[in-house]
Structure formats: C-alpha cells, structure tokens
Scaffold this motif. Structure first.
Motif, PDB file in Angstrom:
ATOM      1  N   UNK A 163       0.823  -1.220   0.000  1.00  0.00           N
ATOM      2  CA  UNK A 163       0.000   0.000   0.000  1.00  0.00           C
ATOM      3  C   UNK A 163       0.852   1.263   0.000  1.00  0.00           C
ATOM      4  N   UNK A 164       0.314   2.313  -0.624  1.00  0.00           N
ATOM      5  CA  UNK A 164       1.043   3.582  -0.658  1.00  0.00           C
ATOM      6  C   UNK A 164       1.118   4.206   0.730  1.00  0.00           C
ATOM      7  N   UNK A 165       0.050   4.074   1.504  1.00  0.00           N
ATOM      8  CA  UNK A 165       0.044   4.589   2.874  1.00  0.00           C
ATOM      9  C   UNK A 165      -0.031   3.407   3.834  1.00  0.00           C
ATOM     10  N   UNK A 166       0.582   3.562   4.995  1.00  0.00           N
ATOM     11  CA  UNK A 166       0.722   2.471   5.949  1.00  0.00           C
ATOM     12  C   UNK A 166       0.216   2.962   7.306  1.00  0.00           C
ATOM     13  N   UNK A 167      -1.038   2.625   7.610  1.00  0.00           N
ATOM     14  CA  UNK A 167      -1.713   3.187   8.778  1.00  0.00           C
ATOM     15  C   UNK A 167      -1.372   2.444  10.074  1.00  0.00           C
ATOM     16  N   UNK A 168      -1.375   3.196  11.181  1.00  0.00           N
ATOM     17  CA  UNK A 168      -1.345   2.646  12.542  1.00  0.00           C
ATOM     18  C   UNK A 168      -0.070   1.867  12.856  1.00  0.00           C
TER      19      UNK A 168
ATOM     20  N   UNK B 204      10.854   2.660  15.181  1.00  0.00           N
ATOM     21  CA  UNK B 204      11.794   1.736  15.801  1.00  0.00           C
ATOM     22  C   UNK B 204      12.726   1.097  14.793  1.00  0.00           C
ATOM     23  N   UNK B 205      12.181   0.712  13.644  1.00  0.00           N
ATOM     24  CA  UNK B 205      13.008   0.107  12.606  1.00  0.00           C
ATOM     25  C   UNK B 205      13.936   1.139  11.968  1.00  0.00           C
ATOM     26  N   UNK B 206      13.434   2.343  11.761  1.00  0.00           N
ATOM     27  CA  UNK B 206      14.284   3.389  11.192  1.00  0.00           C
ATOM     28  C   UNK B 206      15.460   3.712  12.112  1.00  0.00           C
ATOM     29  N   UNK B 207      15.221   3.710  13.413  1.00  0.00           N
ATOM     30  CA  UNK B 207      16.293   3.945  14.382  1.00  0.00           C
ATOM     31  C   UNK B 207      17.400   2.907  14.217  1.00  0.00           C
TER      32      UNK B 207
ATOM     33  N   UNK C 286       6.075  -3.396   6.616  1.00  0.00           N
ATOM     34  CA  UNK C 286       6.962  -2.366   7.166  1.00  0.00           C
ATOM     35  C   UNK C 286       8.382  -2.549   6.651  1.00  0.00           C
ATOM     36  N   UNK C 287       8.870  -3.785   6.675  1.00  0.00           N
ATOM     37  CA  UNK C 287      10.222  -4.059   6.185  1.00  0.00           C
ATOM     38  C   UNK C 287      10.335  -3.732   4.702  1.00  0.00           C
ATOM     39  N   UNK C 288       9.348  -4.126   3.918  1.00  0.00           N
ATOM     40  CA  UNK C 288       9.401  -3.873   2.473  1.00  0.00           C
ATOM     41  C   UNK C 288       9.426  -2.378   2.170  1.00  0.00           C
ATOM     42  N   UNK C 289       8.634  -1.603   2.910  1.00  0.00           N
ATOM     43  CA  UNK C 289       8.606  -0.157   2.657  1.00  0.00           C
ATOM     44  C   UNK C 289       9.967   0.470   2.989  1.00  0.00           C
ATOM     45  N   UNK C 290      10.544   0.108   4.115  1.00  0.00           N
ATOM     46  CA  UNK C 290      11.830   0.684   4.507  1.00  0.00           C
ATOM     47  C   UNK C 290      12.962   0.175   3.613  1.00  0.00           C
ATOM     48  N   UNK C 291      12.907  -1.083   3.225  1.00  0.00           N
ATOM     49  CA  UNK C 291      13.940  -1.620   2.336  1.00  0.00           C
ATOM     50  C   UNK C 291      13.867  -0.961   0.964  1.00  0.00           C
ATOM     51  N   UNK C 292      12.665  -0.618   0.518  1.00  0.00           N
ATOM     52  CA  UNK C 292      12.537   0.100  -0.741  1.00  0.00           C
ATOM     53  C   UNK C 292      13.235   1.445  -0.689  1.00  0.00           C
TER      54      UNK C 292
END
Length: 372
Positions: free
Chosen positions: A27-32, A39-42, A69-75
């Motif tokens: 999804x383009x937006x990732x709610x809640x 935490x993952x970005x840290x 969450x992992x897929x969005x940050x890895x992208x």
C-alpha cells in the motif's frame, strides 16, 4: 431479484483494481504503525551513513504489518547508494545455504550454481563484494521461525553476525521477523550467537477493529468501483477479521466477496456475499502455511488424518510404509508440524510403557485435506 439496472453485463466488473487485494500488494500509505516504523528506522539509520546498522527483532501475530513495514523501509534503503537491503523468505529458504544463495542472487543479480560451490566460497564472494564496493548489507530473515524449525537458525545468524570478524570491513545488519509468539528467539540460539546478538525489539500488536476498518476502507476505495461496498458489509468484514487477528484474512475476504457478487451478476457487494466468502477466506492463513510444506510433511499430515489420535509409534509405522523415511526424520517432521500448529502432539501415560505421544490434527481433517 435485482432489476436489469443492478446487474453486471458480461464485460463489467465490480473491481477497479483487483491487484489491491493481493497478499503481496504494497500500500502507498501504511496506517497505525508509526511507532514500529520509527523503531526500525532507528535501527537502520546507521546504514545510510555507511556504518553497520543495529540488529532488530520484529515480532507480532500474523497479518499485523511486519513484512509490509520491512518492504517499505527496504525500498527506501535500496534507493540509496552504498546500501544493499535484501529480504529472505525463510518459509521458502529455510537453510543457511539457501539464505546465502538468495543473498548472492540479490547482490550479483544471477543465481549461484545449483551444485559444486561450497558455502565457504559463497560466503567469501558475498563478503568480498561488500568490502570491495564499500556496501552495507541489511538482511531481513522474514519468518525466521522456519530456520529454527529446521535447526538452521544459529549457524545462519552466526555467519551473518561474525562476517566483520572474518572479513575486515564487511558491514552486515540483521532484522529477524517472527510470527511465532511461542518461540523465544534469543533463548533458542546457541551461546556463541547469543553473545553477539543484542537486537532492538519492535513489536507489532494485532490491529483493533477500528484500525482494521481504516485499513480495509482504503483497500475498498482503491480496489472497488464507487459505491460497490457500503458501510454494513465493510463493518462485517472488519468484525470477522478482528476475530482471526489476521488482516490478510480481511483483505482476501474483500476480494472473495467481490467475486461472489460478480458471480451473482450484482453491481454491489452485500452481506450475503461476505458471509458466503468467509467460509473460504477464514482459512487463507492455513492454506498459505500448507502450501509451504515439503512433500514428506504433506504426506505425514495425510497419514495423521488417517490415524488421528493414535500413538506416535503407530503413526510412524504407517508413515514409514508410505515414505520409507527413518524414525529420526519422522520425529523432526512431527516437531515442526507441531510448532506450526498443524498437529497436536501431546504426551499421555500408557500403562506399563511410560509416556507416549498421541498425534492429532490441529484443524478439521477435511479442511486440511482439501487444501493439501
């Protein structure tokens, strides 16, 4: 009966984009999930600066957004120079060699030879590339519980976490993702891995019903045509999804309800479509889990279905007749199916013979056999 104005023609569909309801849709937006993303970005932020990232342990029930969450940050990481982010599906790649083969393929963009190359050679080619190119490697072992089921977790993690010791300059960070809440990842690793694996912990709780409505409403807006699905059917989908705790059930239920409405020739999804579709959608997680099993594991489930509730020794005799596999391998398969919540293996006392395991299916036999 609906009048002709409410009926679909042969070339019409209730869907605007059916792909929105696929399991792997991002999804383009990732709610809640803002706290979890933070935490993952840290943990990952040092990689952007060319340093080794912090390791992370991501836990939570199935269908709570961990992989998304992992897929969005890895992208986002992959778009940056000097960082290589690779997600490995451990349901598919459940050995150390298979994991490193997937890393090799991601780095060099071709598969390693199917045979004739040792793990040591595979490992050295990967680490040599990282040091030569000055790249930081971030590895996500998704569904890492499958590595534990196969007894491969400690060796795999040891190789990743000690890469900088055997190859000076190699920078590797690891994210473990597990949906098995009964698995104590740290405790189940051997001592040499525990001494170096001190992960940041990120927990993904189950969505509550209001959060489920928010997420599914966006899928409805993107996936269905206008006014196809109203508030009452959506509320029912959210209620049924909350009962399972798995958002993927709700997403699959929306798609199946849409297909059911189309089969009726209807332009709208009604309560009856949701209720009819739920009988199949509620087993989506079970179907996916069964689809990942090996042939011997599938055969063992069939044998247990024929000998439900019988002692492990009796089941083994029937299984051996079908597969010719030995008792040690049989015991490993039983333990794995028990950990996957497909089989109940409970100990009972047998007069004059001590304690013995009785094996039974954890789900209705017809449900499992139909999906096998």
């Amino acid at each position: 009966m609906a009048d002709d104005g409410d009926m679909l023609s042969w070339d019409e569909s209730v869907f605007r984009d059916e792909g929105v309801f696929e399991v792997d849709y991002l999804p383009e937006t990732f709610h809640h999930r803002d706290d979890q993303l933070d935490g993952l970005q840290y943990a990952l932020r040092p990689a952007v600066r060319g340093s080794r990232p912090l390791n992370a342990m991501v836990r939570g029930p199935p269908g709570t957004g961990k992989t998304t969450a992992v897929q969005k940050l890895f992208g986002e990481l992959d778009a940056r120079r000097g960082v290589r982010a690779v997600r490995v599906n451990c349901q598919v790649d459940s050995t150390r060699y298979a994991v490193f083969s997937r890393l090799f393929e991601a780095i060099f963009e071709y598969e390693p030879p199917a045979s004739g190359i040792s793990f040591k050679s595979l490992f050295e080619q990967i680490t040599d590339h990282l040091t030569d190119e000055g790249e930081v490697l971030v590895v996500c072992l998704d569904d890492v519980n499958y590595l534990f089921y196969e007894g491969e977790a400690s060796e795999t993690l040891y190789s990743l976490l000690r890469a900088h010791e055997t190859h000076a300059g190699a920078k590797v960070g690891v994210i473990l993702v597990s949906s098995d809440l009964d698995l104590d990842v740290i405790a189940d690793l051997d001592n040499r891995v525990q001494s170096v694996f001190r992960p940041e912990e990120v927990y993904f709780p189950a969505y509550d019903e209001s959060e489920i409505v928010d997420i599914l409403r966006e899928r409805v807006d993107r996936g269905f045509r206008n006014d196809v699905l109203g508030p009452r059917p959506l509320d029912l989908v959210a209620e049924l999804t909350a009962e399972t705790g798995d958002l993927r059930v709700g997403i699959d239920l929306l798609r199946r309800a849409g297909l059911h409405a189309e089969a009726r020739g209807s332009r709208t999804v009604e309560i009856e479509d949701v209720e009819s579709a739920y009988e199949k959608a509620k087993h989506v997680h079970l179907s996916r889990r069964l689809g990942e099993l090996t042939d011997p594991e599938r055969e063992l489930l069939r044998v247990i279905a024929d000998h439900d509730g019988e002692r492990a020794g009796t089941v083994y005799e029937a299984f051996h007749d079908e597969t010719d596999l030995g008792y040690t391998r049989y015991s490993e398969l039983v333990n794995k199916l028990d950990q996957l919540d497909l089989v109940d293996a409970s100990y009972t006392s047998v007069e004059g013979r001590g304690r013995s395991r009785e094996l039974s299916l954890a789900h209705d036999a017809d449900v499992i056999l139909n999906r096998l």
